[in-house]
Scaffold this active site. Structure first.
Site, short mmCIF file in Angstrom:
data_model
loop_
_atom_site.label_atom_id
_atom_site.label_comp_id
_atom_site.label_asym_id
_atom_site.label_seq_id
_atom_site.Cartn_x
_atom_site.Cartn_y
_atom_site.Cartn_z
N ARG A 168 53.98 41.66 77.35
CA ARG A 168 54.10 41.97 75.93
C ARG A 168 52.92 41.45 75.12
NH1 ARG A 168 56.35 44.48 78.42
NH2 ARG A 168 58.57 44.89 78.76
N SER A 216 65.45 44.86 72.09
CA SER A 216 65.62 43.45 72.48
C SER A 216 64.91 42.55 71.49
CB SER A 216 65.05 43.23 73.87
OG SER A 216 65.74 44.05 74.78
N GLU A 288 60.54 38.60 70.49
CA GLU A 288 59.74 39.74 70.94
C GLU A 288 59.43 40.62 69.73
OE1 GLU A 288 60.15 43.51 74.02
OE2 GLU A 288 60.92 41.53 74.61
C1 LIG Z 1 66.39 50.78 70.96
C2 LIG Z 1 65.10 50.12 71.36
C3 LIG Z 1 64.82 49.89 72.69
C4 LIG Z 1 63.60 49.28 73.05
N1 LIG Z 1 63.34 49.06 74.38
C5 LIG Z 1 62.13 48.52 74.71
C6 LIG Z 1 61.77 48.34 76.09
O1 LIG Z 1 62.51 48.69 77.01
N2 LIG Z 1 60.54 47.78 76.37
C7 LIG Z 1 59.66 47.41 75.36
O2 LIG Z 1 58.56 46.93 75.66
N3 LIG Z 1 59.98 47.56 74.04
C8 LIG Z 1 61.18 48.12 73.73
N4 LIG Z 1 61.49 48.29 72.42
C9 LIG Z 1 60.55 47.84 71.44
C10 LIG Z 1 59.67 49.04 71.03
O3 LIG Z 1 59.34 49.86 72.08
C11 LIG Z 1 58.44 48.53 70.52
O4 LIG Z 1 58.86 47.71 69.56
C12 LIG Z 1 57.58 49.68 70.03
O5 LIG Z 1 56.69 50.01 71.00
C13 LIG Z 1 56.91 49.32 68.75
O6 LIG Z 1 56.11 50.39 68.36
P1 LIG Z 1 55.99 50.76 66.84
O7 LIG Z 1 55.00 51.83 66.71
O8 LIG Z 1 57.33 50.98 66.29
O9 LIG Z 1 55.36 49.39 66.28
P2 LIG Z 1 55.46 48.79 64.85
O10 LIG Z 1 56.71 48.01 64.76
O11 LIG Z 1 55.20 49.78 63.80
O12 LIG Z 1 54.16 47.84 64.91
C14 LIG Z 1 54.21 46.54 65.34
C15 LIG Z 1 52.83 45.94 65.16
O13 LIG Z 1 51.91 46.59 66.02
C16 LIG Z 1 50.66 46.61 65.39
N5 LIG Z 1 50.18 47.98 65.37
C17 LIG Z 1 50.90 49.13 65.39
N6 LIG Z 1 50.06 50.18 65.40
C18 LIG Z 1 48.80 49.68 65.39
C19 LIG Z 1 47.48 50.24 65.39
N7 LIG Z 1 47.28 51.55 65.41
N8 LIG Z 1 46.42 49.42 65.36
C20 LIG Z 1 46.58 48.08 65.35
N9 LIG Z 1 47.79 47.46 65.33
C21 LIG Z 1 48.87 48.26 65.37
C22 LIG Z 1 50.80 46.11 63.98
O14 LIG Z 1 50.35 44.81 63.85
C23 LIG Z 1 52.25 46.18 63.75
O15 LIG Z 1 52.60 45.20 62.86
C24 LIG Z 1 62.68 48.91 72.04
C25 LIG Z 1 62.95 49.16 70.69
C26 LIG Z 1 64.15 49.76 70.35
C27 LIG Z 1 64.43 50.04 68.90
#
Ligand SMILES: Cc1cc2nc3c(=O)[nH]c(=O)nc-3n(C[C@H](O)[C@H](O)[C@H](O)COP(=O)(O)OP(=O)(O)OC[C@H]3O[C@@H](n4cnc5c(N)ncnc54)[C@H](O)[C@@H]3O)c2cc1C
Length: 299
Positions: A168, A216, A288
Site C-alpha cells: 500500500r 478496509s 489504510e
Molecule cells: C468497498 C471497497 C473495497 C475496497 N477494497 C480494496 C481492496 O481489496 N484492496 C485495496 O487495495 N483497496 C481497496 N479499497 C480501497 C480503494 O480501492 C482505494 O481506496 C482506491 O484505490 C482509492 O482510489 P481513489 O481514486 O478513490 O482515491 P482517492 O481517495 O480519491 O485518493 C486518495 C489519495 O490519492 C492521491 N491521488 C489520487 N489521485 C492522484 C493523482 N492523479 N495524482 C497524485 N495523487 C493522487 C491523493 O493524495 C488522494 O488524496 C476498497 C475501497 C472500497 C470502498
C-alpha cells in the site's frame, strides 16, 4: 485569488463516507490542457500557505472536518486504450481500475486483471497507494507513469525501478507535489504476490458491505491478526457511535449514514477502536484510509 478557482464548494460527495464537507477553493482538472494550471495553483497555495488536496475517486479519503480552508483539486482525466498485439495498456489517471478490468475481459478477452473487477477507485490512487487484492497488486504489471511536478513545473516519466512500490505504498505517497497524469502497464505476463482461487466477483457482491465506506479502514497488522478479527475480538463488530458504525458483515469496514453523519462521529469511533484494541491486545492499528485532518491555512 486565482479567478478559475471555485469558491465554497461541496466536496463531501467525493468521499466514500458521503458526509457533508465544504472547501474554500475548488478546481476540477478535466483535460490535459488544464495541467499547466497545476503549477499556478501550487505556487499560489505555497505563497498563501494554504493546504492542497488532490481527489481521485474519493474511496480512500475520510474528511475529519466539515470545512476546509484548502484548495481541493478533483482529478477527472479520463481515457484509456489497450493494444491487443503488444498487450500494452495506456490509461489516464482518473479511469476506474474496476471498469478497465471489466472491459479488458469483455471487450478484449484479456483476463489478467480479472481480480481487479470490484476494486473501487481510480488508477491514480491505485498506483499512488499500490492497491491490491486476491494476490494481484497494481505494481504487478506496471511499466511507467507520467507525472506533473507542480514544484518544477515540468512533466516527467517515472519508470517502475524508481517507484519504490511496497505494501500500500509508492514513491508518489512521499512526494505530494507530483500529480499523476497517466500510466502504462504491460499485460503480457501474470505476476501474482500469492495464488488465489477466491471468486472475487462473488466475494465483492456477497461478502462486502454495501453503503457509505472506503473499504478496509485499517491495514492488517499480520496474516494471523487481521484488523477485522481484532475489532471483532474486542467486541466492536457492528458497534455504532452516532452516524458512524463498524459493519456487521466485515468488522474492518467503517460505515457512515452519509449526510446525517458528522465527520467527528467517524473520527471518534476510529480513535475509540484503536484505543481498545491497543489496550486489550497490545496491537497498534494503522490507518489504510487517509484521514484528511483540517490543518488551518497559515494565511
Ligand atoms: C468497498 C471497497 C473495497 C475496497 N477494497 C480494496 C481492496 O481489496 N484492496 C485495496 O487495495 N483497496 C481497496 N479499497 C480501497 C480503494 O480501492 C482505494 O481506496 C482506491 O484505490 C482509492 O482510489 P481513489 O481514486 O478513490 O482515491 P482517492 O481517495 O480519491 O485518493 C486518495 C489519495 O490519492 C492521491 N491521488 C489520487 N489521485 C492522484 C493523482 N492523479 N495524482 C497524485 N495523487 C493522487 C491523493 O493524495 C488522494 O488524496 C476498497 C475501497 C472500497 C470502498
Amino acid at each position: 485569488m486565482l479567478s478559475f478557482l471555485l469558491k465554497n464548494h461541496e466536496i463531501g460527495h467525493y468521499s466514500g463516507y458521503q458526509t457533508r464537507v465544504f472547501a474554500d477553493y475548488f478546481y476540477e482538472l478535466s483535460s490535459e490542457d488544464d495541467i499547466a494550471k497545476l503549477a499556478e495553483i501550487y505556487q499560489w497555495t505555497q505563497n498563501e500557505r494554504i493546504p492542497l488536496l488532490i481527489i481521485g475517486g474519493g474511496t480512500n479519503l475520510l474528511f475529519a472536518s466539515d470545512l476546509y480552508e484548502w484548495v481541493v483539486i478533483k482529478n477527472s482525466l479520463s481515457g484509456w486504450q489497450y493494444d491487443t498485439v503488444s498487450n500494452i495498456l495506456y490509461t489516464s489517471s482518473d479511469e476506474s481500475i474496476w471498469e478497465i478490468a471489466n472491459q479488458l475481459e469483455t471487450k478484449y478477452y484479456q483476463p489478467l486483471w480479472h481480480r481487479f473487477i470490484g476494486l473501487p477507485g481510480s488508477i491514480g490512487w491505485a498506483i499512488y497507494g499500490n492497491a491490491g487484492c486476491f494476490g494481484l497488486e497494481t505494481e504487478s504489471n506496471f511499466v511507467s507513469c507520467e507525472v506533473y511536478d507542480m514544484l518544477s513545473n515540468e512533466q516527467k516519466t517515472i519508470p517502475k525501478s524508481e517507484m519504490w512500490f511496497s505494501y500500500r505504498h509508492s514513491f508518489l505517497k512521499d512526494n505530494p507535489h507530483l500529480f499523476l497524469i497517466s500510466a502504462t502497464f504491460d499485460l503480457s505476463e501474470k505476476h501474482e504476490k500469492y495464488h488465489s482461487d477466491v471468486d472475487n466477483i462473488y466475494f465483492r457482491e456477497h461478502q462486502q458491505p454495501k453503503g457509505n465506506s472506503c473499504g478496509s479502514f485499517f491495514k492488517n497488522p499480520s496474516k494471523e491478526n487481521s484488523a477485522g478479527s481484532l475489532i471483532e475480538r474486542v467486541g466492536l463488530k457492528g458497534y455504532r457511535h452516532g452516524g458512524a458504525y463498524w459493519s456487521t458483515l466485515h468488522a474492518n469496514f467503517l460505515m457512515s449514514d452519509g449526510l446525517s453523519c458528522p465527520p467527528s462521529d467517524l473520527i471518534w469511533l476510529v480513535w475509540l477502536t484503536q484505543e481498545i484494541v491497543k489496550k486489550e491486545t497490545g496491537i497498534e492499528l494503522e490507518n489504510e484510509v487517509r484521514i484528511i485532518e483540517n490543518i488551518p491555512s497559515k494565511k
